[in-house]
Design a protein around this motif. Structure first.
Motif, PDB file in Angstrom:
ATOM      1  N   ALA A  93       0.981  -1.240  -0.013  1.00 25.44           N
ATOM      2  CA  ALA A  93      -0.120  -0.104  -0.182  1.00 25.44           C
ATOM      3  C   ALA A  93       0.752   1.314   0.078  1.00 25.44           C
ATOM      4  CB  ALA A  93      -0.927  -0.122   1.328  1.00 25.44           C
ATOM      5  N   LEU A  94       2.001   1.242   0.923  1.00 25.57           N
ATOM      6  CA  LEU A  94       2.923   2.412   0.877  1.00 25.57           C
ATOM      7  C   LEU A  94       3.639   2.773  -0.513  1.00 25.57           C
ATOM      8  CD1 LEU A  94       3.681   4.307   3.028  1.00 25.57           C
ATOM      9  CD2 LEU A  94       5.979   2.799   3.135  1.00 25.57           C
ATOM     10  N   GLY A  95       3.701   1.548  -1.042  1.00 23.44           N
ATOM     11  CA  GLY A  95       4.742   1.614  -2.546  1.00 23.44           C
ATOM     12  C   GLY A  95       3.640   2.220  -3.429  1.00 23.44           C
ATOM     13  N   ALA A  96       2.406   1.704  -3.563  1.00 23.66           N
ATOM     14  CA  ALA A  96       1.417   2.107  -4.431  1.00 23.66           C
ATOM     15  C   ALA A  96       1.206   3.672  -4.147  1.00 23.66           C
ATOM     16  CB  ALA A  96      -0.067   1.264  -4.310  1.00 23.66           C
ATOM     17  N   MET A  97       0.920   3.970  -2.974  1.00 22.67           N
ATOM     18  CA  MET A  97       0.737   5.405  -2.486  1.00 22.67           C
ATOM     19  C   MET A  97       1.815   6.453  -2.796  1.00 22.67           C
ATOM     20  SD  MET A  97      -0.942   5.973   1.089  1.00 22.67           S
ATOM     21  CE  MET A  97       0.249   6.772   1.653  1.00 22.67           C
ATOM     22  N   LEU A  98       2.879   5.850  -2.692  1.00 21.37           N
ATOM     23  CA  LEU A  98       4.164   6.660  -3.081  1.00 21.37           C
ATOM     24  C   LEU A  98       4.317   7.005  -4.626  1.00 21.37           C
ATOM     25  CD1 LEU A  98       7.010   5.485  -0.758  1.00 21.37           C
ATOM     26  CD2 LEU A  98       6.102   7.736  -0.757  1.00 21.37           C
ATOM     27  N   ALA A  99       4.134   5.709  -5.266  1.00 25.08           N
ATOM     28  CA  ALA A  99       4.154   5.855  -6.605  1.00 25.08           C
ATOM     29  C   ALA A  99       3.040   6.705  -7.370  1.00 25.08           C
ATOM     30  CB  ALA A  99       4.067   4.240  -7.295  1.00 25.08           C
TER      31      ALA A  99
END
Ligand code: ADP
Length: 460
Positions: free
Chosen positions: A13-19
């Motif tokens: 989720a953190l990766g998706a949000m940052l991207a």
């Protein structure tokens, strides 16, 4: 496990949000926000997996190194693994240590055994042995481990036992330290166990064999001693039955028969005295026996004996502390004293002097001594005189009514009273037999009143 899935999902989720934030801020219109979020989630998954793999590999390396103590400190599933493995390793180590301690205690107990113990492998090579086995067979742990037992112990009897391979019974053999003057005999028994291995036990049976030999000798001696007068008696009975004898001859034969019967009686009486001495509790240290009446009785009996033996009285000199008392058994003390006085009378020709002494020593003890001017004893016989049935001169002993048990009785009585018998003799000049009593068994009578004569059961 739930925590692990949660961290994985949070990572994604953190990766998706940052991207997604990155795409909307810097690449507006070029990349859709959804694709950027998916790509970000995929990259985050990849990082999560790599970090997970690194932690797993760290644990694996620790396991490979076999270092039970320094487990990698980690959290999550790998940390739990490490913890549990470490606890398992520790508990295994503790168990092994306990087993090791128990094995050491067991080996120490086997070491303490007075019997020899050796463990042999399938080829009868030595794997372990205790100190008694080392002593029995002359083994050395540094030199002889893994050696074939049969190569080290070369006794022919034992070699035949090994070769036969029949270990139902034990085998008797001399120990390595066996010498003619100090014999040491072993009983060796092999017990097969496990898969072809063997337990070898060795036991020192020297005392047992000696006791058995003594028992055999004793029975043979007693039989011999009784058979001789019995044969003589039988001969006289036959003579009386078959020959027509006159009154004087009959009386002479009956006299000779009475002598033989009395000889057997003396023998049985001495044997009973010995067996009583062996079987009864030690004489009390509280029963005080007055020495003067005891020795007066011995004097009267000795005078009678010398009259019978030599037809004339010997010079019997009695020199004693009249107030002296000895703690112990009156019956046993009388038996010992009279045996020594009787011997002196029997081995000293008439007309010579026999001196009997009973005196206190400076150390509080007392000595009883009988000194004669008789035939004396050669030095080589002296150490054996107290053996049962040992006689220097058989015929002289028999002719004077000896049983060969007198000095054995004296030695026994002395030991039972904590006293010591010593013998000094010069052939042709005479002998001195002395019993030395310890202070604990000697006192001077508290009152001047002479004590009553003890009741005596042994008579010559
Ligand atoms: P025995 O009944 O034959 O006298 P003992 O045990 O009393 O048996 O004595 C053992 C042997 O010691 C005797 O046979 C004798 O040879 C010797 N012996 C004992 N006392 C004397 C002594 N006073 N003088 C010489 N020899 C003695």
């Amino acid at each position: 496990m739930f925590f692990r899935l949660l961290t994985f999902a949070l990572f994604q989720a953190l990766g998706a949000m940052l991207a997604a934030v990155f795409a909307s801020a810097f690449a507006k219109g070029q990349v859709s926000t959804i694709s950027a979020a998916l790509a970000g989630a995929a990259v985050a998954s990849y990082f999560w997996l790599v970090s997970d793999l690194v932690r797993g590999l760290r644990l694996l390396r620790w396991l490979r190194m076999g270092d039970g103590e320094n487990a990698p400190v980690d959290s999550g599933l790998w940390g739990e693994f490490a913890n549990r493995i470490r606890r398992l390793v520790r508990s295994n180590e503790r168990q092994m240590q306990q087993r090791d301690e128990r094995l050491q205690e067991f080996l120490a107990a086997m070491q303490a055994s007075p019997n020899g113990v050796a463990l042999l492998d399938k080829e009868l090579r030595i794997e372990w042995f205790n100190e008694s086995a080392a002593r029995h067979f002359g083994l050395d742990a540094r030199r002889d481990l893994q050696q074939h037992f049969g190569n080290l112990v070369r006794d022919p009897g034992f070699a035949a036992y090994l070769a036969a391979g029949d270990f139902e019974n034990d085998v008797l053999m001399p120990a390595r330290s066996n010498t003619a003057s100090m014999p040491v005999r072993l009983s060796v028994h092999i017990h097969p166990y496990g898969q072809g291995r063997s337990l070898l036990l060795s036991r020192d049976v020297t005392a047992l064999e000696q006791a058995e030999a003594m028992r055999r000798d004793f029975v043979a001696n007693v039989s011999h001693e009784i058979r001789t007068p019995l044969t003589v008696l039988g001969g006289f009975v036959e003579t009386l039955q078959t020959l027509n004898l006159n009154e004087a001859e009959r009386a002479r034969y009956l006299d000779l028969m009475a002598q033989q019967a009395s000889r057997m009686q003396s023998l049985v009486s001495d044997l009973l005295t010995l067996s009583r001495l062996e079987g009864s509790p030690l004489p009390s240290g509280q029963d005080w026996v007055a020495a003067a009446p005891l020795l007066e009785q011995c004097r009267q009996e000795a005078e009678e004996l010398t009259r019978v033996l030599w037809g004339e009285s010997q010079n019997l000199e009695f020199d004693l502390d009249p107030a002296l008392e000895l703690a112990g058994s009156a019956m046993e003390l009388h038996s010992a004293f009279f045996n020594l006085i009787g011997n002196a009378a029997r081995y000293t020709p008439g007309g010579k002097t026999i001196r009997v002494q009973l005196h206190a020593n400076a150390d509080g003890g007392a000595f009883f001594a009988v000194q004669d001017e008789g035939v004396g004893i050669a030095p080589e016989h002296i150490p054996r005189l107290t053996e049962r049935f040992y006689r220097v001169d058989r015929s002289r002993s028999r002719d004077t009514g000896g049983t060969g048990l007198g000095l054995a009785i004296v030695k026994h009585v002395a030991q039972r009273h904590g006293a010591e018998l010593s013998i000094v003799s010069v052939p042709g000049e005479g002998s001195r037999f002395q019993i030395q009593f310890p202070a604990s068994r000697v006192r001077l009578a508290p009152s001047a009143e002479p004590a009553a004569a003890p009741q005596l059961l042994v008579t010559p």
